[in-house]
Write a protein that holds these residues in place. Structure first.
Motif, PDB file in Angstrom:
ATOM      1  N   PHE A 291       0.848  -1.192   0.000  1.00 35.74           N
ATOM      2  CA  PHE A 291       0.000   0.000   0.000  1.00 35.74           C
ATOM      3  C   PHE A 291       0.883   1.242   0.000  1.00 35.74           C
ATOM      4  N   ASP A 292       0.470   2.259  -0.739  1.00 35.29           N
ATOM      5  CA  ASP A 292       1.208   3.518  -0.742  1.00 35.29           C
ATOM      6  C   ASP A 292       0.874   4.262   0.547  1.00 35.29           C
ATOM      7  N   ASN A 293       1.772   4.154   1.529  1.00 31.57           N
ATOM      8  CA  ASN A 293       1.538   4.718   2.856  1.00 31.57           C
ATOM      9  C   ASN A 293       1.580   6.246   2.881  1.00 31.57           C
ATOM     10  N   ARG A 294       1.907   6.871   1.757  1.00 27.37           N
ATOM     11  CA  ARG A 294       2.013   8.332   1.706  1.00 27.37           C
ATOM     12  C   ARG A 294       0.660   9.008   1.518  1.00 27.37           C
ATOM     13  N   GLU A 295      -0.288   8.277   0.948  1.00 28.77           N
ATOM     14  CA  GLU A 295      -1.530   8.901   0.502  1.00 28.77           C
ATOM     15  C   GLU A 295      -2.746   8.320   1.223  1.00 28.77           C
ATOM     16  N   PRO A 296      -3.757   9.160   1.500  1.00 27.67           N
ATOM     17  CA  PRO A 296      -5.005   8.617   2.037  1.00 27.67           C
ATOM     18  C   PRO A 296      -5.732   7.831   0.944  1.00 27.67           C
ATOM     19  N   PRO A 297      -6.472   6.809   1.303  1.00 32.45           N
ATOM     20  CA  PRO A 297      -6.719   6.326   2.665  1.00 32.45           C
ATOM     21  C   PRO A 297      -5.670   5.313   3.149  1.00 32.45           C
ATOM     22  N   TYR A 298      -4.632   5.084   2.345  1.00 31.54           N
ATOM     23  CA  TYR A 298      -3.696   3.984   2.651  1.00 31.54           C
ATOM     24  C   TYR A 298      -2.684   4.364   3.727  1.00 31.54           C
ATOM     25  N   ASN A 299      -2.712   5.638   4.157  1.00 28.55           N
ATOM     26  CA  ASN A 299      -1.885   6.044   5.301  1.00 28.55           C
ATOM     27  C   ASN A 299      -2.614   5.781   6.622  1.00 28.55           C
ATOM     28  N   ASP A 300      -3.799   5.197   6.527  1.00 27.26           N
ATOM     29  CA  ASP A 300      -4.609   4.839   7.701  1.00 27.26           C
ATOM     30  C   ASP A 300      -4.447   3.347   7.966  1.00 27.26           C
ATOM     31  N   GLU A 488       8.900  -8.014  13.054  1.00 26.54           N
ATOM     32  CA  GLU A 488       7.847  -8.524  12.175  1.00 26.54           C
ATOM     33  C   GLU A 488       6.472  -8.385  12.812  1.00 26.54           C
ATOM     34  N   GLU A 489       6.405  -8.446  14.126  1.00 25.65           N
ATOM     35  CA  GLU A 489       5.131  -8.206  14.812  1.00 25.65           C
ATOM     36  C   GLU A 489       4.624  -6.787  14.546  1.00 25.65           C
ATOM     37  N   VAL A 490       5.540  -5.825  14.487  1.00 22.50           N
ATOM     38  CA  VAL A 490       5.150  -4.447  14.159  1.00 22.50           C
ATOM     39  C   VAL A 490       4.566  -4.393  12.751  1.00 22.50           C
ATOM     40  N   LEU A 491       5.209  -5.075  11.814  1.00 21.26           N
ATOM     41  CA  LEU A 491       4.692  -5.127  10.444  1.00 21.26           C
ATOM     42  C   LEU A 491       3.307  -5.745  10.423  1.00 21.26           C
ATOM     43  N   ASN A 492       3.133  -6.843  11.165  1.00 26.83           N
ATOM     44  CA  ASN A 492       1.850  -7.535  11.175  1.00 26.83           C
ATOM     45  C   ASN A 492       0.731  -6.630  11.695  1.00 26.83           C
ATOM     46  N   THR A 493       1.059  -5.757  12.641  1.00 24.86           N
ATOM     47  CA  THR A 493       0.063  -4.830  13.190  1.00 24.86           C
ATOM     48  C   THR A 493      -0.226  -3.687  12.223  1.00 24.86           C
ATOM     49  N   ASP A 494       0.819  -3.127  11.651  1.00 28.92           N
ATOM     50  CA  ASP A 494       0.662  -1.948  10.793  1.00 28.92           C
ATOM     51  C   ASP A 494       0.219  -2.282   9.373  1.00 28.92           C
ATOM     52  N   GLN A 495       0.533  -3.485   8.897  1.00 30.30           N
ATOM     53  CA  GLN A 495       0.152  -3.927   7.555  1.00 30.30           C
ATOM     54  C   GLN A 495       0.499  -2.919   6.450  1.00 30.30           C
ATOM     55  N   PRO A 496       1.740  -2.432   6.405  1.00 31.41           N
ATOM     56  CA  PRO A 496       2.111  -1.587   5.266  1.00 31.41           C
ATOM     57  C   PRO A 496       2.115  -2.391   3.974  1.00 31.41           C
TER      58      PRO A 496
END
Length: 533
Positions: A291-300, A488-496
């Motif tokens: 997901f493009d984490n820079r742009e809404p809604p994918y920064n959510d 990796e747990e952080v990744l699993n929570t944030d799902q970038p």
């Protein structure tokens, strides 16, 4: 001897010569290799995907290489020693290691090549993979001059590399294309044009003969190669075909001996006809959407988690890939040495129905979906029948779950990854990663904020970056793995990113090809192969 007798003798000699030439031509051993796409370049400093690596590593050889079984073995270096503190590696280059123009491969060639890779002026996309080398990161960021890089020529055939920290997988790193050498003298002569036919000199089993973009790339046996006597092929022709159906047709017509990444829905039919010529090999690789984490809604984070949860991985693996892939929920694939079973996100244990219900709640909390703002999503993927089917299925899942309007955009593989690596904006994009070396860091480093090349979605988490930094500083192997699991747990929570499947390598290998070995790293140097009629 009469004039007539001379004429008859001359005719016989000429006929014999023609027959001999025809026999030699017929005896030429040529491997026809389907390669699933056109390389963006042949400059090792600017490649990043497997189809480029297959070509480049046939022509250039590092200090170490992967053998047919995927094991690291000596390449241009015949031997090496490692210091007691595991920080200094000293390599002895083979006395008979030469470039294809007959000049010797020297330690200075390796020094020049690694300095060029880390020089910020080169802007090598994959420079970070060699950051374990002392001062590599500082050199690459312009904080130190290139001559401070931890590599030096002890003498003409001895190269010494010093590391920042002990790196158990360093010999594997040296088999990667970022550690390949180029001839210093040849580069000084041609500059960036050294990759062109007629300019290029190489130190591997083959040398470049011709390259017609989007048609064929031809390499021929390098008779100056140190192990030329054991190279059984005279020529390898690479066909950059990203049309799966066309590749299979050419294999069935016996026009190609190898096909890479054929359409998974053909596995059953092909196995019924070609049996063990169909190779489906588990690999250390993960198929994911970013997901493009820079742009809404994918920064959510709620939107990212919702979209990830709504994807039925079992359907993708079983229905689209016919069981040739396994459902995945985390980035690091199973089987990584020393890592064991990595952490998975909290929704992995839910049923698909419960995941979808939870996903709808998260999407509503973010203000999207039914009763909220419309959700318009564009999925980008590289041209391939399997990727198209995955994208179509995911689009239907998001439409059915959230009422999303989803469109699809595809580019050829080189253009797709170039767009992502150059920071192009997007909504959601298909990507995959195959292990360059057997360590989870190879996957987890993709999402470090400073990884400007492969952190396609520009994810940034101070907690994640801090954990990765700790992992580089931790010398105890077990403790280091635990730190990586926390990351990796952080990744699993944030799902970038949304991992979907652990990939398999799909190959068609003609029965006329010998020497082929399936391996998890998906390395198949042509030097280990032969063909028969």
């Amino acid at each position: 001897m009469t004039i007539q007798t001379r004429r008859l003798l001359g005719t016989a000699l000429l006929l014999g010569s023609l027959l001999t030439g025809a026999s030699q031509a017929l005896a030429e051993a040529v491997l026809h290799r389907g390669n699933a796409g056109e390389p963006q370049t042949l400059d090792y400093a600017h490649i990043s995907i497997d189809i480029e690596g297959f070509v480049v590593r046939d022509m250039f050889e590092g200090l170490t290489i992967f053998n047919a079984k995927g094991e690291v073995v000596p390449g241009s270096a015949e031997s090496w020693t490692i210091s007691d503190d595991n920080l200094t590696y000293t390599f002895k280059i083979r006395d008979n290691a030469n470039w294809s123009d007959g000049t010797p491969v020297t330690a200075e060639d390796f020094v020049f090549s690694m300095r060029r890779l880390e020089d910020p002026k080169t802007a090598a996309e994959y420079a970070g993979i060699l950051y374990p080398v002392k001062n590599a990161e500082k050199v690459n960021k312009g904080e130190l001059p290139v001559d401070q890089l931890g590599i030096k020529a002890v003498d003409a055939k001895t190269v010494e590399i010093t590391l920042e920290r002990p790196t158990p997988f360093f010999l594997q790193l040296l088999a990667h294309y970022t550690a390949l050498p180029i001839s210093k003298a040849n580069f000084e002569k041609f500059g960036d044009q050294f990759v062109k036919p007629g300019n290029m000199v190489s130190n591997g089993a083959f040398k470049l003969e011709a390259h017609v973009p989007n048609d064929t790339l031809t390499v021929v046996k390098n008779d100056k190669y140190w192990d030329a006597a054991n190279v059984k092929l005279d020529k390898v022709i690479f066909y950059p075909i990203d049309d799966d159906a066309a590749s299979v047709r050419r294999f069935e017509a016996k026009e190609m001996d190898l096909v890479y990444n054929f359409s998974a829905d053909q596995i059953k039919r092909l196995r019924e006809t070609y049996n063990d010529q169909v190779h489906v090999t588990p690999s250390l690789a993960t198929y994911y959407y970013v997901f493009d984490n820079r742009e809404p809604p994918y920064n959510d984070v709620n939107v990212r988690r919702a979209l990830s949860m709504a994807v039925d991985r079992d359907f993708l693996a079983q229905e689209i890939y016919a069981g040739a892939q396994l459902p995945a929920y985390n980035l690091v694939p199973p089987g990584m040495p020393g890592y064991g079973d990595g952490p998975v996100p909290d929704f992995a244990s839910m049923s698909q129905i419960d995941r979808e219900d939870k996903a709808v709640e998260l999407m509503k909390a973010a203000g999207y979906g039914e009763g909220g703002k419309p959700l318009n999503i564009e999925i980008r993927y590289n041209t391939n029948a399997n990727h198209e089917r995955v994208a179509t299925a995911v689009a239907d899942m998001w439409k059915n779950t959230f009422g999303a309007k989803v469109s699809l955009v595809n580019l050829d593989v080189a253009s797709h990854y170039a767009y992502l690596q150059e920071g192009g904006k997007f909504n959601v994009a298909r990507a995959a990663w195959s292990a360059d070396y057997g360590d989870p860091e190879n996957f987890l480093a993709l999402n470090v904020s400073t990884n400007t090349t492969f952190n396609y979605g520009k994810y940034k988490s101070e907690e994640y970056d801090s954990l990765m930094k700790q992992s580089y500083e931790e010398q105890d192997p077990a403790k280091r793995m635990e730190i990586l699991k926390k990351a990796e747990e952080v990744l699993n929570t944030d799902q970038p990113i949304a991992p979907f499947m652990n990939s398999a390598n799909l190959w068609l290998v003609s029965s006329r090809v010998s020497g082929w070995e399936d391996n998890a790293v998906n390395e198949h140097l042509s030097k280990f192969l032969s063909v028969s009629e």
